[in-house]
Scaffold this motif. Structure first.
Motif, PDB file in Angstrom:
ATOM      1  N   GLN A 284       5.653   6.370  -9.953  1.00 59.37           N
ATOM      2  CA  GLN A 284       5.060   4.983 -10.302  1.00 59.37           C
ATOM      3  C   GLN A 284       4.593   4.368  -9.084  1.00 59.37           C
ATOM      4  OE1 GLN A 284       7.894   1.700 -10.957  1.00 59.37           O
ATOM      5  NE2 GLN A 284       6.931   1.379 -12.685  1.00 59.37           N
ATOM      6  N   VAL A 285       3.137   3.534  -9.297  1.00 63.83           N
ATOM      7  CA  VAL A 285       2.715   2.922  -8.032  1.00 63.83           C
ATOM      8  C   VAL A 285       2.308   1.687  -8.540  1.00 63.83           C
ATOM      9  CG1 VAL A 285       0.566   2.872  -6.562  1.00 63.83           C
ATOM     10  CG2 VAL A 285       1.332   5.261  -7.152  1.00 63.83           C
ATOM     11  N   ARG A 286       2.778   0.598  -7.835  1.00 59.22           N
ATOM     12  CA  ARG A 286       2.627  -0.834  -8.052  1.00 59.22           C
ATOM     13  C   ARG A 286       1.580  -1.361  -6.948  1.00 59.22           C
ATOM     14  NH1 ARG A 286       7.106   1.015  -8.383  1.00 59.22           N
ATOM     15  NH2 ARG A 286       7.939   0.379  -6.290  1.00 59.22           N
ATOM     16  N   GLU A 287       0.597  -1.997  -7.521  1.00 55.96           N
ATOM     17  CA  GLU A 287      -0.403  -2.716  -6.690  1.00 55.96           C
ATOM     18  C   GLU A 287      -0.262  -4.280  -6.714  1.00 55.96           C
ATOM     19  OE1 GLU A 287      -4.335  -0.509  -7.844  1.00 55.96           O
ATOM     20  OE2 GLU A 287      -3.253  -0.420  -9.648  1.00 55.96           O
ATOM     21  N   TYR A 288      -0.359  -4.570  -5.630  1.00 52.56           N
ATOM     22  CA  TYR A 288      -0.279  -6.058  -5.498  1.00 52.56           C
ATOM     23  C   TYR A 288      -1.850  -6.670  -5.065  1.00 52.56           C
ATOM     24  CZ  TYR A 288       4.951  -5.719  -5.358  1.00 52.56           C
ATOM     25  OH  TYR A 288       5.857  -5.384  -5.539  1.00 52.56           O
ATOM     26  N   ILE A 289      -2.166  -7.417  -6.056  1.00 52.55           N
ATOM     27  CA  ILE A 289      -3.671  -7.560  -6.197  1.00 52.55           C
ATOM     28  C   ILE A 289      -3.903  -9.069  -5.973  1.00 52.55           C
ATOM     29  CG2 ILE A 289      -5.737  -7.429  -7.389  1.00 52.55           C
ATOM     30  CD1 ILE A 289      -4.139  -5.216  -9.113  1.00 52.55           C
ATOM     31  N   GLY A 290      -4.469  -9.506  -5.046  1.00 51.48           N
ATOM     32  CA  GLY A 290      -4.832 -10.861  -4.633  1.00 51.48           C
ATOM     33  C   GLY A 290      -5.525 -11.771  -5.567  1.00 51.48           C
ATOM     34  N   ALA A 291      -5.929 -12.956  -5.400  1.00 46.31           N
ATOM     35  CA  ALA A 291      -6.737 -13.579  -6.444  1.00 46.31           C
ATOM     36  C   ALA A 291      -8.361 -12.893  -6.371  1.00 46.31           C
ATOM     37  CB  ALA A 291      -6.822 -14.912  -5.880  1.00 46.31           C
ATOM     38  N   GLY A 292      -8.602 -12.504  -5.311  1.00 41.87           N
ATOM     39  CA  GLY A 292     -10.095 -11.933  -5.236  1.00 41.87           C
ATOM     40  C   GLY A 292     -10.132 -10.680  -5.675  1.00 41.87           C
ATOM     41  N   GLY A 293      -9.230  -9.946  -6.367  1.00 40.67           N
ATOM     42  CA  GLY A 293      -9.229  -8.626  -6.642  1.00 40.67           C
ATOM     43  C   GLY A 293      -9.015  -7.559  -5.775  1.00 40.67           C
ATOM     44  N   THR A 294      -8.633  -7.883  -4.535  1.00 40.71           N
ATOM     45  CA  THR A 294      -8.371  -6.785  -3.473  1.00 40.71           C
ATOM     46  C   THR A 294      -6.803  -6.409  -3.358  1.00 40.71           C
ATOM     47  OG1 THR A 294     -10.254  -7.601  -2.204  1.00 40.71           O
ATOM     48  CG2 THR A 294      -8.687  -6.411  -1.055  1.00 40.71           C
ATOM     49  N   VAL A 295      -6.487  -5.003  -3.132  1.00 40.39           N
ATOM     50  CA  VAL A 295      -5.259  -4.828  -3.278  1.00 40.39           C
ATOM     51  C   VAL A 295      -4.752  -5.026  -1.614  1.00 40.39           C
ATOM     52  CG1 VAL A 295      -3.662  -2.674  -3.202  1.00 40.39           C
ATOM     53  CG2 VAL A 295      -5.540  -2.994  -4.803  1.00 40.39           C
ATOM     54  N   PHE A 296      -3.639  -5.881  -1.768  1.00 40.24           N
ATOM     55  CA  PHE A 296      -3.091  -6.226  -0.304  1.00 40.24           C
ATOM     56  C   PHE A 296      -1.622  -5.549   0.122  1.00 40.24           C
ATOM     57  CE2 PHE A 296      -1.797  -9.735  -3.176  1.00 40.24           C
ATOM     58  CZ  PHE A 296      -0.210  -9.651  -2.814  1.00 40.24           C
ATOM     59  N   GLY A 297      -0.952  -4.985  -1.158  1.00 41.21           N
ATOM     60  CA  GLY A 297       0.073  -4.248  -0.976  1.00 41.21           C
ATOM     61  C   GLY A 297       0.401  -3.033  -2.024  1.00 41.21           C
TER      62      GLY A 297
END
Length: 171
Positions: A81-94
């Protein structure tokens, strides 16, 4: 019997054909766009959250500044499982991962992989052993560990974390 140049061309053609037949895995790229969901995976938005800004300090007026982000979870047929943390601008930050197989960190970390690899090399040279990895630099943090059948890790860009969020929130 084929002559040497012709054999090289045939070999190159077969290699390219074989690579085209291998399914590609789409991973998020740290600092880039979220991954496209591969055919062999399931995908869901785990949470859409707002993190209260540390600058507001929980004012009594009830009005707090916040930074939105979402967590998208993809589970592959391998069980990883991979969890992507996506900011308001649509960029993966974590990014966080866990499962029976280690994800391809070179693809997952994108342009940050060489920095990670040099950090791992320095860490292993200093302690002369293998084991959990903790690369902690001003612009990249990666923690990774586990053993065969059970791998886990987190990676994040400290400068890209939403206000009020810390690396401990990347799970």
């Amino acid at each position: 019997m084929l002559n040497r140049p012709l054999r090289a061309v045939v070999r190159a053609t077969l290699t390219v054909g074989a690579l085209a037949a291998v399914p590609s895995f789409a991973w998020a790229v740290l600092g880039g766009a979220p991954m496209a969901t591969p055919n062999d995976a399931t995908n869901s938005v785990v949470t859409a959250a707002r993190v209260a800004s540390a600058a507001t300090g929980g004012t009594s007026s009830g009005a707090t500044a916040s930074s939105p982000y979402s967590v998208r979870s993809t589970t592959f047929s391998t069980g990883t499982q991979v969890r992507e943390y996506i900011g308001a601008g649509g960029t993966v930050f974590g990014i966080a991962w866990n499962g029976p197989r280690m994800p391809d960190l070179q693809t997952l970390l994108g342009n940050y992989f060489p920095q990670y690899a040099s950090g791992v090399k320095a860490q292993r040279a200093a302690r002369h052993a293998r084991g959990p990895v903790a690369v902690e630099q001003s612009d990249l943090v990666v923690h990774s560990g586990g053993h065969m059948g059970s791998f886990f890790g987190q990676a994040w860009l400290p400068s890209a974390l939403p206000a009020g969020m810390t690396g401990a929130d990347i799970k």
